[in-house]
Structure formats: C-alpha cells, structure tokens
Design a protein around this motif. Structure first.
Motif, short mmCIF file in Angstrom:
data_model
loop_
_atom_site.label_atom_id
_atom_site.label_comp_id
_atom_site.label_asym_id
_atom_site.label_seq_id
_atom_site.Cartn_x
_atom_site.Cartn_y
_atom_site.Cartn_z
N SER A 1 0.82 -1.20 0.00
CA SER A 1 0.00 0.00 0.00
C SER A 1 0.86 1.26 0.00
CB SER A 1 -0.93 0.00 1.21
OG SER A 1 -1.65 1.20 1.29
N ALA A 2 1.93 1.26 0.79
CA ALA A 2 2.80 2.44 0.89
C ALA A 2 3.44 2.76 -0.46
CB ALA A 2 3.86 2.23 1.96
N ASP A 3 3.95 1.75 -1.14
CA ASP A 3 4.58 1.96 -2.44
C ASP A 3 3.56 2.46 -3.46
OD1 ASP A 3 6.60 2.03 -4.33
OD2 ASP A 3 6.54 -0.12 -4.74
N VAL B 1 0.42 7.85 -6.31
CA VAL B 1 -0.95 8.34 -6.53
C VAL B 1 -1.02 9.79 -6.07
CG1 VAL B 1 -3.38 8.00 -5.91
CG2 VAL B 1 -1.88 6.02 -6.17
N VAL B 2 -1.63 10.65 -6.89
CA VAL B 2 -1.74 12.06 -6.52
C VAL B 2 -2.75 12.22 -5.39
CG1 VAL B 2 -1.07 12.88 -8.82
CG2 VAL B 2 -3.48 12.59 -8.26
N ALA B 3 -2.63 13.33 -4.67
CA ALA B 3 -3.54 13.61 -3.55
C ALA B 3 -4.98 13.66 -4.06
CB ALA B 3 -3.16 14.94 -2.90
N VAL C 1 -3.59 -11.70 5.08
CA VAL C 1 -4.17 -10.42 4.66
C VAL C 1 -3.07 -9.38 4.51
CG1 VAL C 1 -5.74 -8.56 5.32
CG2 VAL C 1 -6.42 -10.93 5.68
N LEU C 2 -2.01 -9.49 5.32
CA LEU C 2 -0.93 -8.50 5.31
C LEU C 2 -0.21 -8.43 3.97
CD1 LEU C 2 0.60 -9.11 8.86
CD2 LEU C 2 -1.00 -7.30 8.13
N ASP C 3 -0.07 -9.54 3.26
CA ASP C 3 0.62 -9.48 1.96
C ASP C 3 -0.35 -9.66 0.78
OD1 ASP C 3 0.10 -12.20 2.06
OD2 ASP C 3 2.15 -12.82 1.57
N SER C 4 -1.63 -9.33 1.01
CA SER C 4 -2.63 -9.48 -0.04
C SER C 4 -2.83 -8.21 -0.86
CB SER C 4 -3.98 -9.88 0.58
OG SER C 4 -4.52 -8.82 1.34
N TYR C 5 -2.04 -7.17 -0.58
CA TYR C 5 -2.26 -5.88 -1.27
C TYR C 5 -1.63 -5.91 -2.67
CZ TYR C 5 -3.23 -0.95 -1.73
OH TYR C 5 -3.76 0.24 -2.14
N ARG C 6 -2.39 -5.39 -3.62
CA ARG C 6 -1.88 -5.14 -4.96
C ARG C 6 -2.43 -3.81 -5.42
NH1 ARG C 6 0.74 -8.60 -3.40
NH2 ARG C 6 1.61 -10.43 -4.44
N GLY C 7 -1.55 -3.00 -6.00
CA GLY C 7 -1.94 -1.71 -6.54
C GLY C 7 -1.51 -1.62 -7.99
N PHE C 8 -2.24 -0.85 -8.77
CA PHE C 8 -1.97 -0.72 -10.20
C PHE C 8 -2.02 0.75 -10.59
CE2 PHE C 8 -4.16 -4.64 -9.28
CZ PHE C 8 -3.42 -5.61 -9.94
#
Length: 199
Positions: A30-32, A37-39, A136-143
């Motif tokens: 999530s942090a990366d 992502v813009v505000a 759940v801790l490593d289930s994040y994916r962002g695109f």
C-alpha cells in the motif's frame, strides 16, 4: 520546416500515438502504491456494511464505482466479496479519471477466514497478475496505468471459496502519461523554433 524540427515533430507524434498502448505498473504494498498516486484519492474500507448498497455502488472524492458478482455480493462488515463460491468479483469504475487502483485482494471460506489460494486480477487494459497471498498482510496489490482503468476482475478459479476486497483505493497516477510528455516536447520544439527565428 528544418529537418531537426521535422524530427522533433515526428518524435512527439510517435509518443502521442504510443499513449494508446496501455502500460501498467503493479505494486505489492500500500505504501509503495500510494507514493505513486496524486492527492485526492478515495479509499473505501467497507467497514460496517451488513448488506451492500443496491448494486454495490460507492462514491467519494470525485470517483465512483460499482462492485458486482453473478450471484450478488456479500458484506462481512469488514470486507466486500462474492455471495457464492467460484464467482468472479467485478469492479466497474463509473466516474472520475481512474488511472490508479489498489486494494487488499483475498479469498475466505464460509466462516470469513482467510484462505491462502491463487488469485488472478485482470484490468481492462490487459494487465493480468496472479499471486498467492499468505495472509491479509501481503494481499495488497496496486496498479497505475497510463490509460484510464474502467474495470477490474478478481477471480480464484477452482478454489471453492469466496473472493473479496478491502481498503479499495481509486485515484489518479502520479506518473505523467506519454501524451503529456509529447505535448511538452511539442511545446519545447515550438520554443526552440521561435528562438531561432528571432536570433
């Protein structure tokens, strides 16, 4: 027109046409993801839902989307998922120029307990990622994408489990699109041409 200006114009037009080809980047935290992502992004954590709104519609921050599944949705009060096993979960972005989306993606059993199974996420631009979260801790994916993201489909074929999302963020990618670079290039070429004519 001078050959160098023709070259710059051709390069800029090439970049403009390249913007029609999608290029997505996948993030595993999530942090990366949020650093790209813009505000003004909108995050929905689905907390407190005892039953999803009609049509699974959500909106905030100028963005809107609908979550759907063939046999309707299931809300646990902590996440939003499918109501039946072996079904795909579809998110359709209906408002705002969405070029960034991230979430915790995972499967649960009938008791809402996390299950470590292979998941596949497919974006409308052709981006496909498959992974197996161990918690759940490593289930994040962002695109992030250089073109608009209009839909996302999550599935876990053959798992006999339920797929769901939590902490879903939609927004705009902080990375300029190729067309933006091309327009800047055209502007620079124009400035160079104007300067040469005045010298």
């Amino acid at each position: 027109m001078q050959p160098s200006l023709r070259f710059l114009s051709a390069a800029a037009l090439t970049l403009l046409s390249a913007s029609s080809f999608a290029a997505s980047t996948v993030y595993t935290s999530s942090a990366d993801f949020m650093s790209h992502v813009v505000a003004g992004s909108y995050t929905e954590n689905f907390n407190g839902l005892s039953s999803p709104p009609a049509g699974g519609a959500f909106a905030g921050g100028g963005f809107s989307y609908a979550v759907s599944a063939p046999s309707d949705l299931y809300a646990s009060g902590e996440f939003l998922g499918t109501n039946q096993i072996d079904e795909a979960l579809t998110i359709t972005f209906t408002g705002g120029n969405v070029t960034a989306v991230g979430s915790n993606f995972y499967s649960t059993n009938i008791s809402d307990q996390f299950q470590a199974v292979s998941l596949t996420i497919t974006l409308n631009d052709g981006t496909v990622t498959t992974f197996t979260p161990t918690s759940v801790l490593d289930s994040y994916r962002g695109f992030t994408s250089n073109v608009g993201i209009s839909s996302l489909v999550m599935s876990a074929a053959g798992a006999s489990l339920y797929v769901g999302v939590d902490n879903l963020t939609v927004g705009v990618s902080a990375v300029p699109e190729p067309s933006s670079w091309a327009l800047m290039g055209l502007g620079l070429a124009g400035l160079i041409a104007a300067r040469r004519r005045t010298v």
